[in-house]
Design a protein around this motif. Structure first.
Motif, mmCIF file in Angstrom:
data_model
loop_
_atom_site.group_PDB
_atom_site.id
_atom_site.type_symbol
_atom_site.label_atom_id
_atom_site.label_comp_id
_atom_site.label_asym_id
_atom_site.label_seq_id
_atom_site.Cartn_x
_atom_site.Cartn_y
_atom_site.Cartn_z
ATOM 1 N N SER A 6 -22.535 1.389 -27.441
ATOM 2 C CA SER A 6 -21.881 0.113 -27.100
ATOM 3 C C SER A 6 -22.388 -0.420 -25.766
ATOM 4 C CB SER A 6 -20.364 0.286 -27.040
ATOM 5 O OG SER A 6 -19.873 0.643 -28.307
ATOM 6 N N TYR A 59 -21.691 3.911 -14.607
ATOM 7 C CA TYR A 59 -20.304 3.605 -14.304
ATOM 8 C C TYR A 59 -19.926 4.499 -13.137
ATOM 9 C CZ TYR A 59 -20.106 1.192 -18.811
ATOM 10 O OH TYR A 59 -20.323 0.338 -19.848
ATOM 11 N N PRO A 94 -23.266 10.319 -31.212
ATOM 12 C CA PRO A 94 -21.844 10.689 -31.192
ATOM 13 C C PRO A 94 -21.059 9.812 -30.219
ATOM 14 C CG PRO A 94 -23.154 12.294 -29.963
ATOM 15 C CD PRO A 94 -24.120 11.317 -30.575
ATOM 16 N N ASN A 95 -19.759 9.985 -30.156
ATOM 17 C CA ASN A 95 -18.914 9.238 -29.216
ATOM 18 C C ASN A 95 -19.466 9.394 -27.800
ATOM 19 O OD1 ASN A 95 -16.255 10.368 -31.193
ATOM 20 N ND2 ASN A 95 -16.724 8.228 -30.914
HETATM 21 N N1 LIG Z 1 -16.003 0.415 -18.527
HETATM 22 C C1 LIG Z 1 -16.323 1.713 -18.398
HETATM 23 N N2 LIG Z 1 -16.018 2.391 -17.266
HETATM 24 C C2 LIG Z 1 -16.357 3.685 -17.110
HETATM 25 N N3 LIG Z 1 -17.021 4.415 -18.039
HETATM 26 C C3 LIG Z 1 -17.352 3.796 -19.189
HETATM 27 C C4 LIG Z 1 -17.027 2.422 -19.441
HETATM 28 N N4 LIG Z 1 -17.486 2.095 -20.669
HETATM 29 C C5 LIG Z 1 -18.071 3.208 -21.159
HETATM 30 N N5 LIG Z 1 -17.999 4.233 -20.286
HETATM 31 C C6 LIG Z 1 -18.570 5.581 -20.466
HETATM 32 O O1 LIG Z 1 -19.935 5.457 -20.757
HETATM 33 C C7 LIG Z 1 -20.330 6.389 -21.754
HETATM 34 C C8 LIG Z 1 -20.947 5.649 -22.949
HETATM 35 O O2 LIG Z 1 -19.929 4.884 -23.593
HETATM 36 P P1 LIG Z 1 -20.215 3.941 -24.844
HETATM 37 O O3 LIG Z 1 -18.968 3.219 -25.151
HETATM 38 O O4 LIG Z 1 -21.425 3.139 -24.561
HETATM 39 O O5 LIG Z 1 -20.561 5.010 -25.968
HETATM 40 P P2 LIG Z 1 -20.670 4.822 -27.562
HETATM 41 O O6 LIG Z 1 -21.920 5.510 -27.979
HETATM 42 O O7 LIG Z 1 -20.519 3.399 -27.910
HETATM 43 O O8 LIG Z 1 -19.434 5.674 -28.095
HETATM 44 P P3 LIG Z 1 -18.501 5.441 -29.413
HETATM 45 O O9 LIG Z 1 -19.257 6.014 -30.562
HETATM 46 O O10 LIG Z 1 -17.286 6.225 -29.100
HETATM 47 O O11 LIG Z 1 -18.241 3.969 -29.542
HETATM 48 C C9 LIG Z 1 -19.103 7.198 -22.098
HETATM 49 O O12 LIG Z 1 -19.135 8.382 -21.332
HETATM 50 C C10 LIG Z 1 -17.965 6.299 -21.649
HETATM 51 O O13 LIG Z 1 -16.850 7.061 -21.277
#
Ligand SMILES: Nc1ncnc2c1ncn2[C@@H]1O[C@H](COP(=O)(O)OP(=O)(O)OP(=O)(O)O)[C@@H](O)[C@H]1O
Ligand SMILES: [Mg+2]
Length: 285
Positions: free
Chosen positions: A42, A13, A36-37
């Motif tokens: 996703s 990103y 973790p977050n």
């Molecule tokens: N559309 C976007 N634009 C910019 N950065 C993004 C976007 N979507 C996700 N990110 C960033 O990419 C990284 C991974 O995000 P992702 O949503 O895949 O994590 P996750 O493991 O699903 O987290 P969670 O457990 O909170 O759902 C994070 O740092 C997030 O801030």
């Protein structure tokens, strides 16, 4: 037998690299994706389901690039996104017909499929309810039902148990494990117990990198001899927590029983067999 291969997948990103050279091959069975977050769970699922374009790398389904398969590939997928659009004004029935039509299903096939998935998630009697009036657990089950329409070979569930109480979690876990036969099932979660006993393999993801993967037994092996339990006095808890990574704590007649990770046995501690939760603690806390 279907096979899904992610080869050298990266996703950038603007300011973050959400996935870094991620490679993995999935075959039928349940895979738990822990992280973790912000770990990239996703992002990975969105790329697998062709809802997001990777920056580099290729996803292969049965040896063929999914970006070339397009519609033919979509017919194989059931997807439950983490953030759902609002369908509050639709009845469960209308919602499912709508999702079936998006999958290109005709009325007759949709009729049969919808009856079947409602049965699966035990919601046949809720057909007429508005989506907006369903409880959290019912809503999650409705969303799983939607993903099951068309009997997909690949089921991608992004945090299907988020916000559920322990009883509902168990229901969803049993449901997933009962539909999993012959399918590739990916489940992301923060809760180890959601996937610990139903996963063929578990993936630990952190900051876009695959830290570990393997069966639960394989993964626990690295923690062997490093997990201990210890009885301490209540006033010692803080000091112990400062010194070690600690998990379960319970108050008992002998004092506070505390579970911890350490390279050598603390005084008075007994070694216990490691669980996936211990590895989660080791990698993420
Ligand atoms: N559309 C976007 N634009 C910019 N950065 C993004 C976007 N979507 C996700 N990110 C960033 O990419 C990284 C991974 O995000 P992702 O949503 O895949 O994590 P996750 O493991 O699903 O987290 P969670 O457990 O909170 O759902 C994070 O740092 C997030 O801030
Ligand atoms: Mg997510």
């Amino acid at each position: 037998m279907s096979e899904l291969e992610l080869r050298d997948i990266s996703k950038n990103y603007k300011t973050v690299q959400a996935l870094k050279d991620f490679s993995f091959t999935f075959t039928p069975g349940v895979y738990g994706i822990l992280g973790p977050n912000g770990a990239g769970k996703s992002t990975m699922m969105n790329i697998i389901t062709d809802n997001l374009k990777q920056s580099s790398g290729t996803v292969f389904f049965d040896g063929r690039d999914i970006r070339k398969l397009k519609k033919a590939y979509r017919a194989h997928i059931g997807y439950m996104p983490q953030h759902q659009g609002v369908y509050g004004e639709l009845t469960l029935n209308r919602f499912l017909y709508y999702m079936a039509s998006l999958k290109g299903m005709n009325k007759k096939k949709a009729d049969r499929q919808i009856a079947e998935v409602l049965e699966r998630v035990n919601m046949s009697d809720k057909r007429g309810m508005l989506m907006g009036h369903l409880s959290g657990g019912m809503k999650q089950r409705a969303l799983i039902a939607q993903a099951l329409i068309g009997d997909p070979d690949l089921l991608v569930l992004d945090e299907p148990t988020a916000g559920l109480d322990p009883k509902e979690r168990i229901r969803i876990r049993n449901l997933i494990s009962s539909v999993a036969r012959d399918k590739i099932v990916l489940i992301s979660t923060h809760v180890v117990s959601d996937i610990e006993f139903i996963s063929k393999e578990v993936l630990f993801l952190k900051e876009g990198t695959l830290l570990r993967s393997g069966s639960v037994a394989e993964l626990c092996w690295e923690m062997e001899g490093r997990v201990f339990e210890l009885y301490i006095a209540p006033e010692e808890v803080l000091a112990v927590e400062e010194r070690y990574k600690c998990s379960n704590m319970s108050s008992e007649a002998e004092g506070v029983r505390i579970r911890l990770i350490s390279d050598s046995a603390p005084q008075g501690a007994v070694s216990v067999s490691p669980s996936l939760e211990d590895l989660y603690l080791e990698l993420f806390e």
